[in-house]
Write a protein that holds these residues in place. Structure first.
Motif, PDB file in Angstrom:
ATOM      1  N   ALA A  94      44.342  69.969  70.902  1.00  0.00           N
ATOM      2  CA  ALA A  94      44.062  68.719  71.613  1.00  0.00           C
ATOM      3  C   ALA A  94      42.579  68.385  71.563  1.00  0.00           C
ATOM      4  O   ALA A  94      42.190  67.224  71.361  1.00  0.00           O
ATOM      5  CB  ALA A  94      44.547  68.820  73.050  1.00  0.00           C
ATOM      6  N   GLU A  95      41.733  69.392  71.754  1.00  0.00           N
ATOM      7  CA  GLU A  95      40.290  69.155  71.701  1.00  0.00           C
ATOM      8  C   GLU A  95      39.855  68.745  70.308  1.00  0.00           C
ATOM      9  O   GLU A  95      39.014  67.843  70.142  1.00  0.00           O
ATOM     10  CB  GLU A  95      39.550  70.419  72.139  1.00  0.00           C
ATOM     11  N   ARG A  96      40.441  69.375  69.280  1.00  0.00           N
ATOM     12  CA  ARG A  96      40.079  69.025  67.910  1.00  0.00           C
ATOM     13  C   ARG A  96      40.485  67.584  67.605  1.00  0.00           C
ATOM     14  O   ARG A  96      39.719  66.838  66.984  1.00  0.00           O
ATOM     15  CB  ARG A  96      40.754  69.994  66.938  1.00  0.00           C
ATOM     16  N   GLU A  97      41.668  67.182  68.050  1.00  0.00           N
ATOM     17  CA  GLU A  97      42.105  65.812  67.792  1.00  0.00           C
ATOM     18  C   GLU A  97      41.285  64.798  68.580  1.00  0.00           C
ATOM     19  O   GLU A  97      41.034  63.690  68.096  1.00  0.00           O
ATOM     20  CB  GLU A  97      43.592  65.672  68.135  1.00  0.00           C
ATOM     21  N   ARG A  98      40.854  65.182  69.788  1.00  0.00           N
ATOM     22  CA  ARG A  98      40.002  64.275  70.560  1.00  0.00           C
ATOM     23  C   ARG A  98      38.672  64.061  69.846  1.00  0.00           C
ATOM     24  O   ARG A  98      38.168  62.926  69.758  1.00  0.00           O
ATOM     25  CB  ARG A  98      39.764  64.837  71.953  1.00  0.00           C
ATOM     26  N   LEU A  99      38.115  65.113  69.315  1.00  0.00           N
ATOM     27  CA  LEU A  99      36.857  64.979  68.578  1.00  0.00           C
ATOM     28  C   LEU A  99      37.049  64.151  67.313  1.00  0.00           C
ATOM     29  O   LEU A  99      36.164  63.370  66.935  1.00  0.00           O
ATOM     30  CB  LEU A  99      36.319  66.369  68.234  1.00  0.00           C
ATOM     31  N   GLU A 100      38.206  64.289  66.656  1.00  0.00           N
ATOM     32  CA  GLU A 100      38.472  63.494  65.465  1.00  0.00           C
ATOM     33  C   GLU A 100      38.566  62.012  65.813  1.00  0.00           C
ATOM     34  O   GLU A 100      38.068  61.156  65.071  1.00  0.00           O
ATOM     35  CB  GLU A 100      39.766  63.962  64.807  1.00  0.00           C
ATOM     36  N   VAL A 101      39.198  61.709  66.962  1.00  0.00           N
ATOM     37  CA  VAL A 101      39.293  60.307  67.383  1.00  0.00           C
ATOM     38  C   VAL A 101      37.918  59.732  67.669  1.00  0.00           C
ATOM     39  O   VAL A 101      37.596  58.597  67.267  1.00  0.00           O
ATOM     40  CB  VAL A 101      40.215  60.184  68.612  1.00  0.00           C
ATOM     41  N   GLN A 102      37.090  60.493  68.352  1.00  0.00           N
ATOM     42  CA  GLN A 102      35.736  60.015  68.636  1.00  0.00           C
ATOM     43  C   GLN A 102      34.944  59.805  67.351  1.00  0.00           C
ATOM     44  O   GLN A 102      34.228  58.809  67.200  1.00  0.00           O
ATOM     45  CB  GLN A 102      35.019  61.015  69.544  1.00  0.00           C
ATOM     46  N   ALA A 103      35.097  60.729  66.418  1.00  0.00           N
ATOM     47  CA  ALA A 103      34.368  60.586  65.157  1.00  0.00           C
ATOM     48  C   ALA A 103      34.847  59.364  64.384  1.00  0.00           C
ATOM     49  O   ALA A 103      34.039  58.618  63.817  1.00  0.00           O
ATOM     50  CB  ALA A 103      34.540  61.855  64.328  1.00  0.00           C
ATOM     51  N   ASN A 104      36.162  59.149  64.360  1.00  0.00           N
ATOM     52  CA  ASN A 104      36.684  57.981  63.655  1.00  0.00           C
ATOM     53  C   ASN A 104      36.235  56.685  64.310  1.00  0.00           C
ATOM     54  O   ASN A 104      35.955  55.694  63.622  1.00  0.00           O
ATOM     55  CB  ASN A 104      38.212  58.034  63.622  1.00  0.00           C
ATOM     56  N   ARG A 105      36.145  56.699  65.660  1.00  0.00           N
ATOM     57  CA  ARG A 105      35.679  55.502  66.348  1.00  0.00           C
ATOM     58  C   ARG A 105      34.216  55.216  66.022  1.00  0.00           C
ATOM     59  O   ARG A 105      33.823  54.062  65.808  1.00  0.00           O
ATOM     60  CB  ARG A 105      35.867  55.676  67.848  1.00  0.00           C
ATOM     61  N   GLN A 106      33.414  56.266  65.962  1.00  0.00           N
ATOM     62  CA  GLN A 106      32.010  56.064  65.610  1.00  0.00           C
ATOM     63  C   GLN A 106      31.871  55.575  64.174  1.00  0.00           C
ATOM     64  O   GLN A 106      31.045  54.704  63.878  1.00  0.00           O
ATOM     65  CB  GLN A 106      31.239  57.374  65.803  1.00  0.00           C
ATOM     66  N   LEU A 107      32.690  56.128  63.279  1.00  0.00           N
ATOM     67  CA  LEU A 107      32.636  55.660  61.897  1.00  0.00           C
ATOM     68  C   LEU A 107      33.054  54.197  61.804  1.00  0.00           C
ATOM     69  O   LEU A 107      32.489  53.419  61.022  1.00  0.00           O
ATOM     70  CB  LEU A 107      33.551  56.520  61.024  1.00  0.00           C
ATOM     71  N   GLU A 108      34.049  53.809  62.619  1.00  0.00           N
ATOM     72  CA  GLU A 108      34.494  52.422  62.609  1.00  0.00           C
ATOM     73  C   GLU A 108      33.409  51.495  63.132  1.00  0.00           C
ATOM     74  O   GLU A 108      33.245  50.377  62.628  1.00  0.00           O
ATOM     75  CB  GLU A 108      35.765  52.297  63.450  1.00  0.00           C
ATOM     76  N   GLU A 109      32.686  51.929  64.142  1.00  0.00           N
ATOM     77  CA  GLU A 109      31.616  51.090  64.689  1.00  0.00           C
ATOM     78  C   GLU A 109      30.460  50.935  63.704  1.00  0.00           C
ATOM     79  O   GLU A 109      29.756  49.929  63.721  1.00  0.00           O
ATOM     80  CB  GLU A 109      31.106  51.702  65.996  1.00  0.00           C
ATOM     81  N   LEU A 110      30.281  51.923  62.844  1.00  0.00           N
ATOM     82  CA  LEU A 110      29.166  51.868  61.892  1.00  0.00           C
ATOM     83  C   LEU A 110      29.599  51.409  60.506  1.00  0.00           C
ATOM     84  O   LEU A 110      28.747  51.202  59.641  1.00  0.00           O
ATOM     85  CB  LEU A 110      28.519  53.255  61.782  1.00  0.00           C
TER      86      LEU A 110
END
Length: 714
Positions: A354-370
């Motif tokens: 769950a923690e790994r997937e949460r970090l992946e979601v945050q990373a994907n969101r940051q990539l989407e914003e940039l």
């Protein structure tokens, strides 16, 4: 496939015990056949050691067979069937189990035999030259005969006398056992693709203790294995596919029927089970979880990645369980979770994944914003661009729209927060600006939605048939006369109508001063209004007349009105077709002025088709055919209405009768002069008769046809 987790010391002890038992066991190493002349031959079995074997021989006369049993001897000969070219032998079978080996010779006719052992070799001589053969072999007239009495245990209470297998009419495999009595103690258990049938306190003849291959019968059963274990008969049935079974007892017979499942029933069973992996059996004692996971991965051919935090041991005993269900049980028992990436199985604690997937979601969101933005022109081919944009992008984003979207639980937009879209209605194009990932997802959605809708041709047919018959018979007669009274200055006049006496009437008509007609002197006017034929009779004199007219009419008519409106429309699109006229009439307005109004008398067809997945059509129909009726006071017309409103399910191209109306009017009318019209015979001159029949039938037909896509796209 069974697995058992044991320690190294237990493993060594178990292997040594297994080796010792293997050394001590006697086995058949090879088999040889040789001809002895004429119709005699010899079979030689070579054993692994010189232990004396107590052989048992059975003879079956029909079909002719000789069975040689070697108790406590295993079989190491790989081949099971041997074709023989001897005159009286066609085939030999060498079968083995854990506690015996059996040789079966299929003969043409019954023959003498001799069985003997010499060292580690056992010889079976068959034929007239067999030395020392018993003068009368042990005869078994059929397969139902029991084995020698020494084969049965004194503790058994019943005995199986016959065993049969046959194929039923619906492809089921029927296994039937015949017992010496009706006291049968049994148990049936299903384990995966096998059915285990057990008869307690029962013996079975040794000729039935074998494996029966019944796959050629085309039933769900592949083979049947029958074994005698102590005072219990065990029957193991191996199946090929999905099946259902039924076991029942009738008197001294026990029947097990295994029938195949239909495709629908098998699909339902598969849908009910979330585990569809291959079944295995597991038996582990305190084995490490990582080792179990590695074992499952090896069985199913998956690559395994286990987290460093996966540890501990587990004890399992699972029989015929799908591997994915076994994996799910292990993971739940140890608080683990799994993720599949291709053929790679990742196992880790639930919190860690769950923690790994949460970090992946945050990373994907940051990539989407940039991520950089780009513009894409999306050309809509079949649908309306505004409708597509409203569906996928939603209304213009504002606070009210966001609040409404959140309350309804729908997603406001398929775009990111940075994305935007403009609809060009003139070119039916959506100008999209967003990241590459969002644009690709949007294009994939448009590809699924922007497709041509299927077209349906709806043909309606309305048939109105009229039949009428009318028969009329009437009479008219009149009289008139004058008589001069004595003195000559007065006269007596009489006639059928008072008009001849009124002022200006035909006074003095007999003196030719005026003209007197029949209508002026009618006494009875019951004639046909528009007769097809009439007959008149008159009696005239210089002072009186009597005039009689008979009139008759008979008419018959047939009419048929056929209306056939057609319309083409798309799936779930409403179509309307109308044809007719508007009738104008005058009516008074509230102010007192006269205005012109209109009433419609039209033929109309309104339909909304819906194509089902199995190429049938659901139709919402409103069909009407109105016509102009009679005029009422003031010149306003009435409208004769014929309409139908319904919803039907119709096969493609099928013509369906939606409804019908049948009307029949029958009238028998008689008009007569009171009292006089009721007189016999004479009353015919004082009455008229009318007989009328009218029939009206209305039928409505509907035929939908799904048009070929190639036709609609040309």
């Amino acid at each position: 496939m069974n697995f058992k987790g044991i320690s190294m010391k237990q493993t060594i002890s178990f292997v040594l015990l297994l080796m010792a038992s293997h050394v001590q066991a006697t086995s058949v190493q090879s088999i040889n056949f040789s001809a002895l002349g004429q119709d005699a031959f010899e079979v030689e079995l070579v054993l692994s050691d010189f232990e004396q074997i107590e052989t048992q021989v059975y003879v079956i006369e029909e079909p002719a067979r000789i069975v040689l049993d070697l108790p406590q001897v295993t079989n190491e000969v790989v081949e099971r069937e041997f074709s023989l070219s001897f005159a009286n032998a066609s085939e030999a079978l060498l079968l083995g189990t854990n506690d015996r080996t059996r040789l079966v010779l299929n003969l043409g006719t019954s023959a003498e035999y001799e069985a003997r052992q010499s060292g580690n070799r056992i010889f079976l001589q068959v034929g007239s030259s067999a030395a020392g053969a018993p003068s009368a072999p042990v005869a078994m007239p059929s397969a139902v005969n029991a084995a020698p009495a020494s084969n049965f245990s004194s503790t058994t209470s019943s005995r199986i006398t016959d065993f049969q297998f046959n194929r039923g009419e619906q492809g089921e495999g029927n296994i039937q056992f015949e017992f010496t009595g009706n006291q049968i103690s049994s148990d049936v258990e299903q384990s995966g693709s096998q059915i285990l049938l057990r008869f307690f306190g029962t013996d079975i003849p040794t000729q039935y203790e074998r494996i029966f291959d019944v796959v050629d019968f085309a039933t769900p059963i592949r083979d049947i294995t029958v074994d005698q274990v102590d005072n219990e008969v065990q029957v193991s049935i191996t199946t090929l596919a999905g099946f259902d079974y039924l076991a029942y007892q009738a008197d001294s017979s026990f029947v097990l029927s295994v029938k195949p499942l239909s495709a629908v029933a098998e699909a339902e069973l598969l849908a009910q089970s979330q585990f569809i992996g291959e079944t295995f059996s597991f038996n582990f004692q305190s084995i490490e979880v990582r080792a179990v996971l590695q074992l499952i991965a090896d069985l199913i051919g998956l690559n395994l990645v286990a987290s460093d935090t996966v540890n501990g041991s587990i004890t399992l005993r699972l029989e015929n369980v799908p591997w994915d269900q076994a994996l799910d049980i292990i993971l739940k028992a140890k608080g683990l979770d799994q993720r599949m990436d291709g053929n790679v199985l990742l196992v880790a604690p639930i919190a860690e994944i769950a923690e790994r997937e949460r970090l992946e979601v945050q990373a994907n969101r940051q990539l989407e914003e940039l991520a950089p933005l780009r513009t894409e022109f999306v050309r809509i081919r079949y649908a309306d661009a505004t409708t597509i944009a409203s569906l996928l992008i939603g209304p213009e984003t504002d606070a009210a729209a966001d609040a409404e979207s959140t309350a309804s639980g729908t997603t406001a937009s398929a775009l990111s927060e940075r994305g935007s879209a403009i609809v060009d209605a003139r070119t039916n194009t959506i100008i999209l600006t967003d990241t590459d990932a969002k644009i690709s997802a949007f294009l994939a959605l448009v590809e699924q939605i922007d497709v041509p809708i299927r077209q349906v041709l709806i043909e309606a047919r309305l048939v109105i048939a009229n039949t009428d018959f009318r028969n009329e018979l009437g009479v008219r007669w009149g009289n008139a006369g004058v008589r001069t009274l004595e003195g000559g200055d007065s006269a007596l006049q009489f006639g059928g109508s008072r008009e001849i006496f009124s002022d200006g009437g035909p006074l003095g008509f007999f003196n030719n001063e005026n003209t007197l007609t029949l209508e002026d002197a009618l006494a009875v006017d019951l004639g046909v209004a528009s007769p097809a034929a009439s007959l008149g009779v008159a009696f005239l004199s210089d002072s009186a007349w009597v005039d009689l007219e008979l009139s008759a009419l008979e008419s018959e008519g047939h009419g048929e009105i056929v209306s056939q409106p057609k319309v083409i429309t798309g799936d779930k699109q409403t179509a309307l077709i109308r044809s007719g006229q508007e009738v104008a009439y005058q009516e008074a307005a509230a102010s007192g002025a006269t205005t012109t109004s209109f009433k419609e008398a039209v033929l109309s067809l309104q339909v909304t088709p819906q194509i089902t997945p199995d190429d049938r059509v659901i139709l919402d129909l409103i069909i009407s055919q109105d016509s102009i009726g009679d005029l009422v006071f003031g010149g306003e017309p009435t409208i004769d209405v014929t309409s139908l409103e319904t919803q039907v399910l119709v096969d493609n191209g099928e013509t369906l009768v939606l409804g019908g109306i049948f009307q029949m009017t029958s009238i028998d009318e008689e008009t007569r002069v009171p009292v006089l019209g009721s007189l016999p015979f004479l009353g015919q001159a004082f009455r008229s008769e009318v007989t009328s029949q009218e029939k009206r039938e209305i039928l409505m037909f509907i035929t939908p046809k799904i048009l070929n896509d190639n036709i609609t796209t040309q």
